[in-house]
Design a protein around this motif. Structure first.
Motif, PDB file in Angstrom:
ATOM      1  N   PRO A  76      -4.213  19.354  16.235  1.00  0.00           N
ATOM      2  CA  PRO A  76      -2.934  19.268  16.975  1.00  0.00           C
ATOM      3  C   PRO A  76      -2.955  20.638  18.393  1.00  0.00           C
ATOM      4  O   PRO A  76      -3.523  21.433  17.960  1.00  0.00           O
ATOM      5  CB  PRO A  76      -2.045  19.759  16.222  1.00  0.00           C
ATOM      6  CG  PRO A  76      -2.606  19.615  14.911  1.00  0.00           C
ATOM      7  CD  PRO A  76      -4.071  19.646  14.985  1.00  0.00           C
ATOM      8  N   ALA A  77      -2.307  20.112  19.203  1.00  0.00           N
ATOM      9  CA  ALA A  77      -2.463  21.079  20.430  1.00  0.00           C
ATOM     10  C   ALA A  77      -1.610  22.414  19.877  1.00  0.00           C
ATOM     11  O   ALA A  77      -0.591  22.217  19.009  1.00  0.00           O
ATOM     12  CB  ALA A  77      -1.406  20.739  21.621  1.00  0.00           C
ATOM     13  N   ILE A  81       0.073  24.345  12.560  1.00  0.00           N
ATOM     14  CA  ILE A  81       1.078  25.195  12.455  1.00  0.00           C
ATOM     15  C   ILE A  81       2.256  24.736  11.174  1.00  0.00           C
ATOM     16  O   ILE A  81       2.748  23.485  11.290  1.00  0.00           O
ATOM     17  CB  ILE A  81       2.055  25.287  13.776  1.00  0.00           C
ATOM     18  CG1 ILE A  81       1.352  25.953  14.804  1.00  0.00           C
ATOM     19  CG2 ILE A  81       3.210  26.396  13.412  1.00  0.00           C
ATOM     20  CD1 ILE A  81       2.071  25.831  16.225  1.00  0.00           C
ATOM     21  N   GLY A  82       1.722  25.260  10.082  1.00  0.00           N
ATOM     22  CA  GLY A  82       2.647  24.664   8.892  1.00  0.00           C
ATOM     23  C   GLY A  82       4.156  24.956   8.949  1.00  0.00           C
ATOM     24  O   GLY A  82       4.501  26.097   9.387  1.00  0.00           O
ATOM     25  N   ALA A  83       4.910  24.206   8.458  1.00  0.00           N
ATOM     26  CA  ALA A  83       6.445  24.347   8.210  1.00  0.00           C
ATOM     27  C   ALA A  83       6.753  24.292   6.845  1.00  0.00           C
ATOM     28  O   ALA A  83       7.705  24.180   6.626  1.00  0.00           O
ATOM     29  CB  ALA A  83       7.091  23.515   9.207  1.00  0.00           C
ATOM     30  N   GLY A  84       5.764  24.096   6.032  1.00  0.00           N
ATOM     31  CA  GLY A  84       6.207  24.134   4.374  1.00  0.00           C
ATOM     32  C   GLY A  84       5.670  22.981   3.827  1.00  0.00           C
ATOM     33  O   GLY A  84       5.059  21.889   4.486  1.00  0.00           O
ATOM     34  N   GLN A 118       8.562  19.767  20.985  1.00  0.00           N
ATOM     35  CA  GLN A 118       7.946  19.616  19.865  1.00  0.00           C
ATOM     36  C   GLN A 118       8.628  18.586  18.937  1.00  0.00           C
ATOM     37  O   GLN A 118       9.357  18.074  18.903  1.00  0.00           O
ATOM     38  CB  GLN A 118       7.937  21.146  19.063  1.00  0.00           C
ATOM     39  CG  GLN A 118       9.329  21.576  18.620  1.00  0.00           C
ATOM     40  CD  GLN A 118       9.287  22.994  18.126  1.00  0.00           C
ATOM     41  OE1 GLN A 118       8.901  23.783  18.816  1.00  0.00           O
ATOM     42  NE2 GLN A 118       9.887  23.149  17.010  1.00  0.00           N
ATOM     43  N   GLY A 119       7.867  18.459  17.674  1.00  0.00           N
ATOM     44  CA  GLY A 119       8.100  17.660  16.595  1.00  0.00           C
ATOM     45  C   GLY A 119       7.573  17.897  15.545  1.00  0.00           C
ATOM     46  O   GLY A 119       6.807  18.802  15.453  1.00  0.00           O
ATOM     47  N   MET A 120       7.609  16.893  14.298  1.00  0.00           N
ATOM     48  CA  MET A 120       6.994  17.356  13.305  1.00  0.00           C
ATOM     49  C   MET A 120       6.049  16.094  12.883  1.00  0.00           C
ATOM     50  O   MET A 120       6.566  15.068  13.284  1.00  0.00           O
ATOM     51  CB  MET A 120       8.001  17.449  12.053  1.00  0.00           C
ATOM     52  CG  MET A 120       8.805  18.666  12.378  1.00  0.00           C
ATOM     53  SD  MET A 120       8.045  20.128  11.691  1.00  0.00           S
ATOM     54  CE  MET A 120       8.529  20.372  10.154  1.00  0.00           C
ATOM     55  N   VAL A 144       4.237  20.231  15.676  1.00  0.00           N
ATOM     56  CA  VAL A 144       3.138  19.790  16.850  1.00  0.00           C
ATOM     57  C   VAL A 144       3.953  19.725  18.109  1.00  0.00           C
ATOM     58  O   VAL A 144       5.181  18.924  18.209  1.00  0.00           O
ATOM     59  CB  VAL A 144       2.772  18.371  16.499  1.00  0.00           C
ATOM     60  CG1 VAL A 144       1.769  17.996  17.585  1.00  0.00           C
ATOM     61  CG2 VAL A 144       1.733  18.171  15.024  1.00  0.00           C
ATOM     62  N   MET A 145       3.369  20.334  19.297  1.00  0.00           N
ATOM     63  CA  MET A 145       3.822  20.176  20.565  1.00  0.00           C
ATOM     64  C   MET A 145       3.850  18.582  21.074  1.00  0.00           C
ATOM     65  O   MET A 145       2.935  18.075  20.779  1.00  0.00           O
ATOM     66  CB  MET A 145       3.081  21.233  21.312  1.00  0.00           C
ATOM     67  CG  MET A 145       3.240  22.619  20.939  1.00  0.00           C
ATOM     68  SD  MET A 145       4.753  23.386  20.817  1.00  0.00           S
ATOM     69  CE  MET A 145       4.785  23.938  19.040  1.00  0.00           C
ATOM     70  N   THR A 146       4.532  18.481  21.989  1.00  0.00           N
ATOM     71  CA  THR A 146       4.617  17.315  22.740  1.00  0.00           C
ATOM     72  C   THR A 146       3.705  17.602  24.225  1.00  0.00           C
ATOM     73  O   THR A 146       3.706  18.623  24.517  1.00  0.00           O
ATOM     74  CB  THR A 146       6.045  16.748  23.204  1.00  0.00           C
ATOM     75  OG1 THR A 146       6.625  17.809  23.966  1.00  0.00           O
ATOM     76  CG2 THR A 146       6.885  16.895  21.902  1.00  0.00           C
TER      77      THR A 146
END
Length: 153
Positions: A76-77, A81-84, A118-120, A144-146
């Motif tokens: 991922p760009a 990056i974990g969000a849990g 961004q999104g998930m 994840v970035m768009t």
């Protein structure tokens, strides 16, 4: 490796990693620092424990999994990056001499309603040993970035 944006991910995509061999020395070193229990520290003492032998800490397994993910196909760009986690399981121990690798599957892709840059993605990752046995399984959410991110100054 090509960086991937939210628009590049689709449910059902799979990714793999390289592999690493786990050593007794690494298990003991990690345990000395972060999880100093007999079944992680002392091969002889570990024989009389629940694990019936030296076993890597689950947190060591998680750290090795992260290393494999970072070096793997899914890129991922801006990084992983974990969000849990929705779940994290260690169904069997990691032993000295095990060879680990990770397979990941995208389960869901969700653009953010409030942050257009961004999104998930929800990802299931399975860490396998050389016998194709799952030693760790997780379902986690990654930020994840768009592509729009790369056009914003």
């Amino acid at each position: 490796m090509t960086q991937m944006y939210l628009e590049d991910f689709k449910a059902g995509q799979t990714y793999s990693s390289g592999q690493i061999v786990v050593t007794e020395e690494e298990i003991i070193h990690f345990a000395n620092q972060f999880d100093p229990q007999p079944f992680h520290l002392d091969p002889e003492a570990a024989k009389t424990t629940f694990f019936r032998g030296l076993a890597a800490s689950g947190w060591h397994t998680a750290a090795m999994t992260m290393k494999l993910l970072v070096g793997g196909e899914m890129a991922p760009a801006n990084g992983i990056i974990g969000a849990g986690f929705e779940s994290l399981n260690w169904p069997r121990p990691v032993r000295p001499g095990d060879t680990l690798r990770v397979f990941s599957e995208v389960l869901e892709v969700r653009p953010s309603k409030s942050r257009p840059t961004q999104g998930m993605i929800k990802v299931r990752s399975r860490t396998l040993n050389q016998n194709e046995e799952v030693v760790q399984e997780s379902v986690g959410n990654l930020v994840v970035m768009t592509r729009q991110t790369s056009t914003i100054s």
